[in-house]
Scaffold this active site. Structure first.
Site, PDB file in Angstrom:
ATOM      1  CE  LYS A  34      -0.732   0.349   5.018  1.00  0.00           C
ATOM      2  NZ  LYS A  34      -0.031   1.628   5.190  1.00  0.00           N
ATOM      3  CB  THR A  35       4.033   2.250   1.643  1.00  0.00           C
ATOM      4  OG1 THR A  35       3.534   1.951   2.946  1.00  0.00           O
ATOM      5  CG2 THR A  35       4.881   3.512   1.708  1.00  0.00           C
ATOM      6  CG  ASP A 221      -1.186   4.799   4.926  1.00  0.00           C
ATOM      7  OD1 ASP A 221      -1.851   3.792   4.597  1.00  0.00           O
ATOM      8  OD2 ASP A 221       0.010   4.738   5.281  1.00  0.00           O
ATOM      9  CD  GLU A 222      -2.102   1.908   8.449  1.00  0.00           C
ATOM     10  OE1 GLU A 222      -3.127   1.218   8.564  1.00  0.00           O
ATOM     11  OE2 GLU A 222      -0.969   1.419   8.339  1.00  0.00           O
ATOM     12  CD  GLN A 252      -3.258  -4.758   8.823  1.00  0.00           C
ATOM     13  OE1 GLN A 252      -2.268  -4.493   9.505  1.00  0.00           O
ATOM     14  NE2 GLN A 252      -3.209  -4.757   7.500  1.00  0.00           N
ATOM     15  NE  ARG A 600       1.677  -6.617  11.408  1.00  0.00           N
ATOM     16  CZ  ARG A 600       1.343  -5.941  10.309  1.00  0.00           C
ATOM     17  NH1 ARG A 600       2.111  -4.971   9.881  1.00  0.00           N
ATOM     18  NH2 ARG A 600       0.263  -6.255   9.628  1.00  0.00           N
TER      19      ARG A 600
END
Length: 737
Positions: A34-35, A221-222, A252, A600
């Protein structure tokens, strides 16, 4: 369109990058790039659509993420990041309020109160409002309540209107007094940095239109972690062009306790017409085994958009499951596991130990210290929360904003200069009655005090004015250094504290941090430095290049990745936390937190639980987390006997299979038992901590405590449906399972 620009993107990523106009929702799974999508989309807008950098606004949730995005953009489009607004909601709010806050009564030199500043202010308010103070459990609880109200767009007036009883009315009164005191101090707390922007845009349409017109493209973002005031801020800033591009993962969403609303992402298509939805499901981080486990676990949640992570990568190793006797044994095994990973070629910086609560780090630290393994803890006492650092920063804050009474109260007493509590309270009351700052009262001669206190106040004012001159003419590191020098603070530490040497090192570090800030800052002033300090987060201090093992909570781990991840404490009541037992939505958030922990890991994942854990100084038995029972059997490496006596060999049954494991005594091994005979009488039944039982009314549960004897034998049971009950054994309609 130059297709070579997208040679490294998959089809779905390319769709997201080139979706230029209108509302776009990107459901980005963990490790799906996504980044890269965010930075590539910005670069695409700049290069292919000739959008000016100043017309783009990008929100991130950490300063670390903002820095990384700017660095990537600088490599792709040199110079563009300098004029582009990329930062957190709070940092963006500060920029807007510095420019236009005066339209709603905020002076340009406002202070930013951190949690400790807010707490100190509330303590003073509660002291003055003894009657209203009965409505709150503690100043910290009041601060949290006010924060939730601000994040929910509830003003003091609305809180008063909504008050259902006397307690609510008193809390609303305290809330109103807190807001009034912030205004008197020309200070904003952390929530105000967004809430006051929303207020500005609501009452001053000129300001809203100015920013909404300038920013043709707004990226977030997020997005799953946005709360009500952040959502309102986004709405205002995208209200002209409607080019809103949000990236998030409903699986998330783990910050509801901060006011985050997963509904923002679940209902996005209803909120914004003609939304285009794009799913990023190809994972570039984890092995197939880890992703399979993550998919199986999260599928148990009902409140989600739905997606399925997949990868072209290796199958990878199975997930290790470890059952230990207690947290000390768990820590020993975890450290041994870390050493084995290092022996296989992993660096300590590639390994993370995650836990549900900060308290779990204690046992881990004890063993790590004995093993001499270097480690860092994210979320422990932050550098900027240390006494000596706060003392110096208090001086700095008052020099920038003389109205900041909270920090003036601290600065005037360190180093001690003979101005007592009573004298300061007289000065504060005089300032309150006259509607001016304490500094103004001192400049007028300190009317409420006389004699020796008056002379000392005059000496303090002389020092203050001297330092204020430095602030007006010098950059941040020079001011901080002069504060330390002219206050005699180093001598004060060395004289009054046995650990003075270490505290002096922290003072030297704050000067170094100010120097590092000034070297690359657009605004190297003391005010600019204080803004930087106020907005720093725990994760921003994470250093993965020092070769240390990382310990942190699962909440702090979001957005990070490691070759090896160890998730500890997977027991009912701890993870999922017992506070979530009576709320299905809360259980789903706990499951999302577990999903975050699983994803993670790049290559290796280790999960641990214990049979006994200390709570309030006593051992209590527990059961493995329900989440372990949701893992697919083909992904698991069945529990193995560790090389020291810290666990037990056994079958999949320990983690949710058909059989049930019970604990005998306090430190005995788990033993497999067949289902109990319901015909056993209570006299024949010997209750044991960890035993599975069934109650005629409450259903199945596990014995957590056994106290007393004979007729006074009492048992505490936590039932699977979430309730905890205590019974006299001889009267309990209970049967073994």
């Amino acid at each position: 369109m130059n297709t070579s620009l997208f040679s490294e993107l998959n089809d779905r990523q390319r769709d997201a990058v080139t979706a230029v106009n209108g509302p776009v929702l990107v459901i980005a799974g963990a490790g799906s790039g996504k980044t890269r999508v965010l930075t590539e989309r910005i670069a695409y807008l700049l290069r292919e659509h000739h959008v000016s950098p100043r017309e783009i606004l990008a929100f991130t949730f950490t300063n670390k993420a903002a820095r990384e995005m700017k660095e990537r953009l600088e490599r792709k489009t040199p110079g563009a990041a300098e004029t582009m607004w990329v930062g957190t909601f709070h940092a963006t709010g500060v920029r807007i309020l510095r420019r236009h806050g005066d339209k709603i009564g905020i002076q340009r030199n406002f202070s930013i109160y951190d949690a400790d500043d807010s707490l100190n202010l509330l303590k003073r308010i509660l002291q003055r409002n003894a009657v209203a103070a009965y409505a709150v459990r503690s100043p910290r609880a009041l601060r949290d309540k006010i924060s939730r109200m601000k994040n929910g767009l509830v003003t003091p007036a609305i809180a008063q209107q909504q008050a259902a009883h006397d307690v609510d009315e008193r809390i609303a009164t305290l809330y109103a007094e807190y807001v009034k005191e912030l205004e008197r101090a020309n200070a904003l707390d952390f929530d105000d940095l967004i809430a006051r922007v929303v207020e500005l845009f609501s009452v001053c349409d000129e300001a809203r239109v100015q920013y909404a017109t300038r920013f043709r493209y707004v990226l977030v973002d997020e997005f799953q972690d946005t709360n009500a005031i952040q959502m309102a801020m986004i709405d205002h800033l995208s209200s002209v062009h409607h080019n809103l591009f949000v990236v998030g993962d409903d699986d998330q969403s783990i910050y509801s306790w901060r006011g985050a609303r997963v509904e923002h992402i679940l209902d996005f298509e209803d909120l914004y017409e003609n939304t285009r939805v794009i799913r990023l499901e190809q994972n570039y981080r984890s092995t197939r085994t880890i992703l399979n486990a993550a998919n199986h676990v999260i599928a148990h949640n009902e409140g989600r958009k739905g997606k399925h992570l997949w990868t072209d990568g290796d199958v990878g190793e199975k997930i290790q499951l470890i059952a230990a006797h207690d947290e000390e044994s768990e820590a020993v095994y975890v450290v041994q596991c870390v050493k084995r990973m290092c022996a296989r070629g992993l660096s300590l910086k590639d390994i993370a130990i995650l836990y549900r609560t900060n308290a779990q780090s204690r046992a881990l630290e004890d063993v790590l210290v004995m093993s001499s393994l270097p480690y860092q803890i994210i979320g422990s006492v932050r550098f900027y929360e240390r006494m000596e650092v706060r003392d110096i920063l208090a001086w700095c804050k008052v020099l920038v904003n003389p109205n900041d009474t909270v920090n003036l109260r601290r600065a005037i007493h360190v180093p001690r200069r003979g101005i007592g509590k009573t004298s300061f309270e007289k000065l504060e009351e005089e300032a309150y009655q006259r509607g001016v700052s304490v500094i103004d009262v001192l400049r007028d001669g300190g009317a409420p005090v006389a004699g020796a206190p008056a002379r000392r106040c005059a000496e303090f004012l002389k020092l203050y004015e001297r330092l204020a001159t430095v602030v007006a003419n010098e950059v941040a590191p020079v001011v901080v250094e002069r504060v330390v020098e002219l206050t005699g603070y180093v001598k004060y530490l060395e004289t009054n504290y046995p650990d003075g040497e270490g505290r002096v090192e922290n003072v030297e570090e704050i000067i170094s941090k100010a120097s590092g800030f000034a070297e690359g800052a657009d605004d190297p002033s003391l005010r600019g430095f204080l803004e930087e300090v106020a907005l720093v987060a725990d994760v921003d201090n994470l250093d993965l290049e020092t070769g240390q093992l990382t310990l942190m909570t699962l909440h702090n781990a979001k957005g990070l990745e490691f070759d090896c991840v160890v998730v500890t404490g997977l027991e009912e009541g701890l993870f999922p936390h017992f506070n979530s037992f009576n709320d299905q939505r809360a259980i789903e958030e706990e499951r999302r937190l577990f999903y975050v922990g699983i994803t993670r890991a790049r290559k290796h994942l280790v999960l641990t639980c214990v049979g006994m854990r200390r709570r309030q100084g006593q051992f209590e038995g527990g059961m493995p987390s329900r989440f372990l029972g949701e893992l697919p059997d083909e992904c698991l490496d069945r529990p193995q006997q560790p090389s020291v006596e810290v666990g037990v060999s056994g079958s999949r049954d320990l983690f949710g299979g058909a059989g049930t494991r019970v604990m005998r005594g306090t430190h005995d091994e788990y033993s497999q038992e067949s289902p109990g005979d319901d015909q056993f009488s209570q006299e024949e039944l010997s209750y044991r901590v960890g035993m599975r039982v069934r109650h005629d009314n409450f259903g199945a549960g596990v014995v957590r405590k056994v106290e007393g004897a004979g007729d006074q034998l009492r048992i505490t049971v936590i039932f699977d449906l979430g309730s905890e009950r205590k019974f006299l054994a001889q009267y309990a309609p209970m049967h073994p399972m």
